[in-house]
Scaffold this motif. Structure first.
Motif, PDB file in Angstrom:
ATOM      1  N   ASN A 124       0.461  -0.945  -0.083  1.00 39.79           N
ATOM      2  CA  ASN A 124       0.015  -0.355  -0.036  1.00 39.79           C
ATOM      3  C   ASN A 124       0.847   1.529   0.233  1.00 39.79           C
ATOM      4  OD1 ASN A 124      -2.252  -1.606   0.100  1.00 39.79           O
ATOM      5  ND2 ASN A 124      -2.058  -2.102   2.440  1.00 39.79           N
ATOM      6  N   GLY A 125       1.722   1.144  -1.236  1.00 38.60           N
ATOM      7  CA  GLY A 125       2.550   2.223  -0.966  1.00 38.60           C
ATOM      8  C   GLY A 125       3.737   2.536   0.205  1.00 38.60           C
ATOM      9  N   VAL A 126       4.009   1.972   1.244  1.00 36.66           N
ATOM     10  CA  VAL A 126       4.261   2.206   2.279  1.00 36.66           C
ATOM     11  C   VAL A 126       4.968   0.521   2.424  1.00 36.66           C
ATOM     12  CG1 VAL A 126       4.735   2.299   5.167  1.00 36.66           C
ATOM     13  CG2 VAL A 126       3.051   3.337   3.590  1.00 36.66           C
ATOM     14  N   ILE A 127       7.302   1.390   3.047  1.00 37.33           N
ATOM     15  CA  ILE A 127       8.290   0.440   3.209  1.00 37.33           C
ATOM     16  C   ILE A 127       7.942  -0.737   4.426  1.00 37.33           C
ATOM     17  CG2 ILE A 127      10.328  -0.234   3.089  1.00 37.33           C
ATOM     18  CD1 ILE A 127      11.104   2.262   1.836  1.00 37.33           C
ATOM     19  N   GLU A 128       7.516  -1.797   4.196  1.00 33.80           N
ATOM     20  CA  GLU A 128       7.048  -2.704   5.321  1.00 33.80           C
ATOM     21  C   GLU A 128       8.418  -3.464   5.922  1.00 33.80           C
ATOM     22  OE1 GLU A 128       4.370  -6.511   5.634  1.00 33.80           O
ATOM     23  OE2 GLU A 128       2.784  -4.351   5.596  1.00 33.80           O
ATOM     24  N   ALA A 129       9.302  -4.001   4.763  1.00 34.73           N
ATOM     25  CA  ALA A 129      10.256  -4.403   5.358  1.00 34.73           C
ATOM     26  C   ALA A 129      11.328  -4.157   4.499  1.00 34.73           C
ATOM     27  CB  ALA A 129       9.547  -6.095   5.407  1.00 34.73           C
ATOM     28  N   SER A 163      11.823   8.164 -16.137  1.00 36.05           N
ATOM     29  CA  SER A 163      13.455   8.543 -16.163  1.00 36.05           C
ATOM     30  C   SER A 163      13.706   8.575 -15.159  1.00 36.05           C
ATOM     31  CB  SER A 163      13.523  10.038 -17.187  1.00 36.05           C
ATOM     32  OG  SER A 163      12.706   9.723 -18.582  1.00 36.05           O
ATOM     33  N   GLY A 164      13.676   8.349 -14.274  1.00 34.25           N
ATOM     34  CA  GLY A 164      14.129   7.641 -13.141  1.00 34.25           C
ATOM     35  C   GLY A 164      13.658   9.041 -11.816  1.00 34.25           C
ATOM     36  N   PHE A 165      12.859  10.096 -11.923  1.00 33.86           N
ATOM     37  CA  PHE A 165      12.369  11.058 -11.327  1.00 33.86           C
ATOM     38  C   PHE A 165      10.773  11.038 -10.609  1.00 33.86           C
ATOM     39  CE2 PHE A 165      15.753  12.263 -14.191  1.00 33.86           C
ATOM     40  CZ  PHE A 165      16.688  12.778 -13.472  1.00 33.86           C
ATOM     41  N   THR A 166      11.149  11.435  -9.092  1.00 29.94           N
ATOM     42  CA  THR A 166       9.942  11.323  -8.353  1.00 29.94           C
ATOM     43  C   THR A 166       9.385  12.350  -8.079  1.00 29.94           C
ATOM     44  OG1 THR A 166      10.920  10.543  -6.525  1.00 29.94           O
ATOM     45  CG2 THR A 166      10.512   8.779  -7.521  1.00 29.94           C
ATOM     46  N   ASP A 167      10.319  13.605  -8.247  1.00 27.49           N
ATOM     47  CA  ASP A 167       9.465  15.205  -8.035  1.00 27.49           C
ATOM     48  C   ASP A 167      10.574  15.714  -9.049  1.00 27.49           C
ATOM     49  OD1 ASP A 167       8.374  14.806  -4.790  1.00 27.49           O
ATOM     50  OD2 ASP A 167      10.212  13.441  -5.311  1.00 27.49           O
ATOM     51  N   ILE A 168       9.293  16.894 -10.225  1.00 27.25           N
ATOM     52  CA  ILE A 168      10.357  17.707 -10.044  1.00 27.25           C
ATOM     53  C   ILE A 168       9.635  18.983 -10.388  1.00 27.25           C
ATOM     54  CG2 ILE A 168      10.586  16.085 -12.088  1.00 27.25           C
ATOM     55  CD1 ILE A 168       8.075  18.662 -12.651  1.00 27.25           C
ATOM     56  N   ILE A 202       7.015   5.929   3.807  1.00 27.89           N
ATOM     57  CA  ILE A 202       6.287   6.192   2.493  1.00 27.89           C
ATOM     58  C   ILE A 202       7.140   5.514   0.996  1.00 27.89           C
ATOM     59  CG2 ILE A 202       4.927   7.040   0.787  1.00 27.89           C
ATOM     60  CD1 ILE A 202       3.160   8.451   2.783  1.00 27.89           C
ATOM     61  N   ALA A 203       6.956   4.627   0.267  1.00 29.59           N
ATOM     62  CA  ALA A 203       8.670   4.461  -0.592  1.00 29.59           C
ATOM     63  C   ALA A 203       8.093   5.744  -1.565  1.00 29.59           C
ATOM     64  CB  ALA A 203       8.119   2.649  -1.617  1.00 29.59           C
ATOM     65  N   ASN A 204       9.429   6.380  -1.339  1.00 32.96           N
ATOM     66  CA  ASN A 204       9.595   7.014  -2.601  1.00 32.96           C
ATOM     67  C   ASN A 204      10.932   6.907  -3.774  1.00 32.96           C
ATOM     68  OD1 ASN A 204      10.547   9.904  -4.603  1.00 32.96           O
ATOM     69  ND2 ASN A 204       9.237  10.234  -3.102  1.00 32.96           N
ATOM     70  N   LEU A 205      11.111   5.552  -4.674  1.00 29.92           N
ATOM     71  CA  LEU A 205      12.298   4.855  -4.927  1.00 29.92           C
ATOM     72  C   LEU A 205      11.907   4.868  -5.994  1.00 29.92           C
ATOM     73  CD1 LEU A 205      11.755   1.357  -2.223  1.00 29.92           C
ATOM     74  CD2 LEU A 205      12.618   3.611  -2.235  1.00 29.92           C
ATOM     75  N   THR A 206      13.650   4.726  -7.010  1.00 26.28           N
ATOM     76  CA  THR A 206      14.501   5.012  -7.862  1.00 26.28           C
ATOM     77  C   THR A 206      14.755   3.047  -8.520  1.00 26.28           C
ATOM     78  OG1 THR A 206      14.192   6.986  -8.209  1.00 26.28           O
ATOM     79  CG2 THR A 206      15.475   6.201  -9.804  1.00 26.28           C
ATOM     80  N   LEU A 207      14.300   2.573  -9.696  1.00 23.06           N
ATOM     81  CA  LEU A 207      15.254   1.779  -9.296  1.00 23.06           C
ATOM     82  C   LEU A 207      15.732   1.438 -11.038  1.00 23.06           C
ATOM     83  CD1 LEU A 207      11.781  -0.789  -9.092  1.00 23.06           C
ATOM     84  CD2 LEU A 207      13.545  -0.164  -7.236  1.00 23.06           C
ATOM     85  N   ALA A 260       6.457   5.226  -6.455  1.00 17.19           N
ATOM     86  CA  ALA A 260       5.911   6.917  -5.462  1.00 17.19           C
ATOM     87  C   ALA A 260       4.427   7.550  -5.293  1.00 17.19           C
ATOM     88  CB  ALA A 260       6.768   8.015  -6.189  1.00 17.19           C
ATOM     89  N   ASN A 261       3.869   7.643  -4.151  1.00 20.83           N
ATOM     90  CA  ASN A 261       2.097   7.746  -4.493  1.00 20.83           C
ATOM     91  C   ASN A 261       1.814   6.821  -4.771  1.00 20.83           C
ATOM     92  OD1 ASN A 261       2.374  10.706  -3.849  1.00 20.83           O
ATOM     93  ND2 ASN A 261       2.867  11.104  -6.453  1.00 20.83           N
ATOM     94  N   ASN A 262       2.483   5.327  -4.512  1.00 15.22           N
ATOM     95  CA  ASN A 262       1.151   4.014  -4.054  1.00 15.22           C
ATOM     96  C   ASN A 262       1.477   3.502  -5.468  1.00 15.22           C
ATOM     97  OD1 ASN A 262       0.517   1.901  -3.332  1.00 15.22           O
ATOM     98  ND2 ASN A 262      -1.652   2.364  -2.727  1.00 15.22           N
TER      99      ASN A 262
END
Length: 419
Positions: A29-34, A87-92, A369-374, A411-413
């Motif tokens: 649900n958009g959150v890092i659980e483990a 392109s890997g960007f979660t905030d611009i 909250i997961a805000n990640l780039t792979l 990001a943003n679930n």
């Protein structure tokens, strides 16, 4: 959105016990659980298991342009944000390059509403002056309250020194961040490329480095007089780095950025008169690039930006003198920077700087909250049109060797995966 990342290498300097460690990461649900050595998938969950997959907090770009409103054929906000996510960007940060330009609170609200429910978060800037014409200050306080993170007449220098002084003084009342594009138009004149050996050889009108440096020197003198916060976007010369370093030593609150292409491409590329290389600020020399890299490494330069600028094909497929300035850059930013600096430093550069604008920096920790780039950091390839997600295809990076590919973002679930 439930996702399991298998055997990913964490690149996260803020969490030393996980930095460069391989772990499984479970997101529910958009959150890092483990975050554990091994996690077995259970229930309905998307598993991402890719060789040499790396993960960091989501990347940040302080200088992006789309087309909407006014130039939707170049790039809509929706497709622009999808391009950023791929392109890997979660905030611009969104530049004031639309038509009309945003110079009222209602314009800022429109941009924020147009970007709702997207994976990548959009933070708009507002004009510093009405219509960006440099004559009178826009509604800075109202735009700040509506969500504008700074004030910028996109690529238009503030020639009126007194107006710039008043802007810095006024913005201090509400912690406003004033942008000033570094170009003295009285010096640059009708120049279109860097003034030097190449411009002389090609017979193209040159823009002296002095045009950038004189504007920066003026702005820094005024900043020292007024106080306040100043952001100088996309510097490109060695002396600009020196001027800003001296200002920071004095304790002035000044920040600056450099484009990925100004770090990696010189004006030598102009010899074929390819309009993809017509950008603003212009491509400079190898000596400038050396100084810019050093400025990044010692912290004088705060941010690397893609300076993503989509343009209609007819604005580039003309004679060099008549072509518009600009290149898309979101898709190629990681490959260009990673080729120069290596993975750890590149990720540090692409994830820093949110605090300058008052944006919260994500954390790669359980419960956050997961805000990640792979991404995969080592794959070498030649950048081509198939790597472009933008509606416009005007890329300065076409045909260049790249290192590292973006796999996706979370990001943003939401999850976007490129392969």
């Amino acid at each position: 959105m439930n996702t399991l990342l298998k055997s990913v290498t964490i690149v996260n300097g803020s969490t030393k016990n996980l930095h460069l460690k391989k772990r499984d990461i479970l997101i529910k649900n958009g959150v890092i659980e483990a975050i554990e050595t091994s996690i077995e998938p259970t229930g309905k969950i998307k598993v991402i298991d890719i060789e040499n997959l790396h993960v960091s907090i989501g990347w940040f770009d302080s200088g992006v342009s789309f087309g909407e409103p006014g130039y939707e054929e170049r790039e809509t906000i929706e497709n622009g944000l999808l391009t950023a996510a791929k392109s890997g960007f979660t905030d611009i940060i969104l530049n004031t390059s639309s038509y009309p330009t945003p110079d009222s609170s209602s314009d800022i609200v429109y941009l924020k509403n147009a970007a709702k429910d997207q994976l990548t978060s959009l933070y708009p800037l507002g004009n510093l002056t009405v219509k960006g014409d440099g004559e009178a200050l826009a509604e800075l306080y109202d735009m700040k309250n509506a969500g504008a993170l700074g004030f910028y007449d996109y690529k238009h220098p503030i020639s009126n020194a007194n107006l710039f002084k008043i802007a810095l003084q006024y913005a201090q009342n509400f912690e406003g961040l004033v942008f000033s594009f570094p170009m003295d138009k009285s010096i640059s004149g009708k120049g279109i490329v860097n003034e030097g050996v190449i411009s002389t050889k090609l017979g193209l009108k040159g823009i002296p480095a002095l045009a950038e440096e004189l504007q920066i020197a003026r702005d820094l003198f005024i900043l020292e007089y007024t106080g306040g916060k100043l952001f100088i976007p996309t510097i490109s010369t060695a002396n600009s780095v020196k001027l800003i370093a001296e200002a920071k030593k004095k304790g002035l609150e000044v920040y600056c950025s450099v484009t990925a292409h100004n770090l990696s491409i010189t004006d030598d590329e102009l010899q074929e008169f390819d309009t993809q290389f017509k950008v603003m600020p212009p491509l400079r020399t190898s000596l400038d690039i050396k100084a810019l890299k050093k400025g990044l490494e010692n912290g004088t330069i705060d941010l690397v930006t893609s300076d993503h600028t989509p343009l209609n094909i007819e604005l580039k497929h003309v004679e060099f003198d008549n072509a518009d300035y600009g290149s898309i850059g979101l898709e190629s930013a990681f490959g260009l920077v990673n080729e120069l600096f290596g993975t750890e430093e590149t990720i540090a550069l692409l994830t820093k700087g949110r605090s300058i604008f008052g944006i919260e920096t994500p954390k790669l920790e359980v419960g956050e909250i997961a805000n990640l780039t792979l991404f995969t950091p080592d794959e070498a390839y030649e950048f081509s049109e198939k790597h472009i997600y933008s509606s416009s295809k005007n890329s300065i990076a076409l045909g260049r060797n790249m290192k590292g590919k973006v796999i996706g973002t979370i990001a943003n679930n939401q999850l976007v995966v490129n392969q």
